[in-house]
Write an enzyme that holds these catalytic residues in place. Structure first.
Site, PDB file in Angstrom:
ATOM      1  N   VAL A   9       0.873  -1.168   0.000  1.00 28.96           N
ATOM      2  CA  VAL A   9       0.000   0.000   0.000  1.00 28.96           C
ATOM      3  C   VAL A   9       0.906   1.212   0.000  1.00 28.96           C
ATOM      4  O   VAL A   9       2.049   1.144   0.445  1.00 28.96           O
ATOM      5  CB  VAL A   9      -0.978   0.016   1.205  1.00 28.96           C
ATOM      6  CG1 VAL A   9      -2.023  -1.073   1.065  1.00 28.96           C
ATOM      7  CG2 VAL A   9      -0.252  -0.105   2.518  1.00 28.96           C
ATOM      8  N   SER A  10       0.391   2.328  -0.505  1.00 30.72           N
ATOM      9  CA  SER A  10       1.236   3.506  -0.692  1.00 30.72           C
ATOM     10  C   SER A  10       1.492   4.304   0.573  1.00 30.72           C
ATOM     11  O   SER A  10       2.496   4.989   0.682  1.00 30.72           O
ATOM     12  CB  SER A  10       0.628   4.418  -1.754  1.00 30.72           C
ATOM     13  OG  SER A  10       0.562   3.722  -2.980  1.00 30.72           O
ATOM     14  N   THR A  11       0.547   4.244   1.532  1.00 28.59           N
ATOM     15  CA  THR A  11       0.713   5.037   2.752  1.00 28.59           C
ATOM     16  C   THR A  11       0.317   4.214   3.970  1.00 28.59           C
ATOM     17  O   THR A  11      -0.386   3.205   3.854  1.00 28.59           O
ATOM     18  CB  THR A  11      -0.170   6.300   2.736  1.00 28.59           C
ATOM     19  OG1 THR A  11      -1.544   5.909   2.802  1.00 28.59           O
ATOM     20  CG2 THR A  11       0.066   7.139   1.498  1.00 28.59           C
ATOM     21  N   GLN A  14      -3.428   3.514   4.505  1.00 34.35           N
ATOM     22  CA  GLN A  14      -4.137   2.519   3.706  1.00 34.35           C
ATOM     23  C   GLN A  14      -4.039   1.142   4.346  1.00 34.35           C
ATOM     24  O   GLN A  14      -3.099   0.842   5.074  1.00 34.35           O
ATOM     25  CB  GLN A  14      -3.577   2.486   2.286  1.00 34.35           C
ATOM     26  CG  GLN A  14      -3.839   3.770   1.522  1.00 34.35           C
ATOM     27  CD  GLN A  14      -3.163   3.766   0.160  1.00 34.35           C
ATOM     28  OE1 GLN A  14      -2.065   3.260  -0.002  1.00 34.35           O
ATOM     29  NE2 GLN A  14      -3.833   4.356  -0.811  1.00 34.35           N
TER      30      GLN A  14
END
Length: 184
Positions: A9-11, A14
């Site tokens: 996941v990007s962050t 998330q």
């Protein structure tokens, strides 16, 4: 022959549970995870997964863009896996199935990797445009400040009376760093 999962996941905000459920259902005996942008080369979970894999194993990802958002990186990873005798399986999306680095499979894979990179670039562009539009309208991002004009007035008055920054911060319910930043 192990099936090893990789989820990203990007962050930190998330949640990777959807990916985790799909990878578990696909029979992954071990799942590595990163919480970082796909363009970021510093992905310790991916590096650990790639290091763990042996000839005959399969690296399984939920979707191609979870492997990376840079066409070059995705192709490099896929070619390296193939050279080492490791299969790449993609669970969802246009490329669902096993990757074959031959003929049409390689061409289609390359095109889809390029689309993943294009999507990342478009997200960055839209975010930047949205921030600029908000700034032009006088709005700024981030959390609202806990230091209002009233709180700042009280803090200045207490400081003028000789009270310590620590005591003022505690009394006003703000951090010392925030208070120092606003008092100058």
């Amino acid at each position: 022959m192990a099936v090893i999962g990789y989820q990203r996941v990007s962050t930190n905000a998330q949640d990777a549970q959807l990916q985790n459920d799909a990878l578990t259902a696909a029979g992954c005996s071990k799942i590595y995870e990163d919480k970082a942008s796909g363009k970021n080369a510093e992905r310790p979970g991916l590096l650990s997964a790639l290091d763990y894999l042996r000839e005959g194993d399969t690296l399984c990802v939920w979707k191609l863009d979870r492997l990376g958002r840079s066409t070059r990186d995705v192709l490099t990873i896929a070619e390296d896996l193939h050279a080492r005798g490791i299969a790449l399986r993609i669970l969802t999306g246009t490329l669902a199935g096993n990757y074959s680095p031959k003929g049409e499979g390689k061409f289609f894979f390359t095109v889809m990797a390029a689309f993943a990179e294009l999507e990342r670039d478009m997200i960055v562009e839209r975010t930047r445009a949205g921030l600029e539009a908000a700034k032009a309208q006088g709005r700024t991002g981030g959390r609202p400040s806990v230091i209002t004009e009233d709180v700042l007035t009280v803090a200045k008055a207490r400081k003028a009376k000789g009270e310590s920054i620590t005591a003022i911060a505690k009394a006003l319910g703000v951090s010392r760093a925030t208070l120092y930043r606003h008092l100058g």
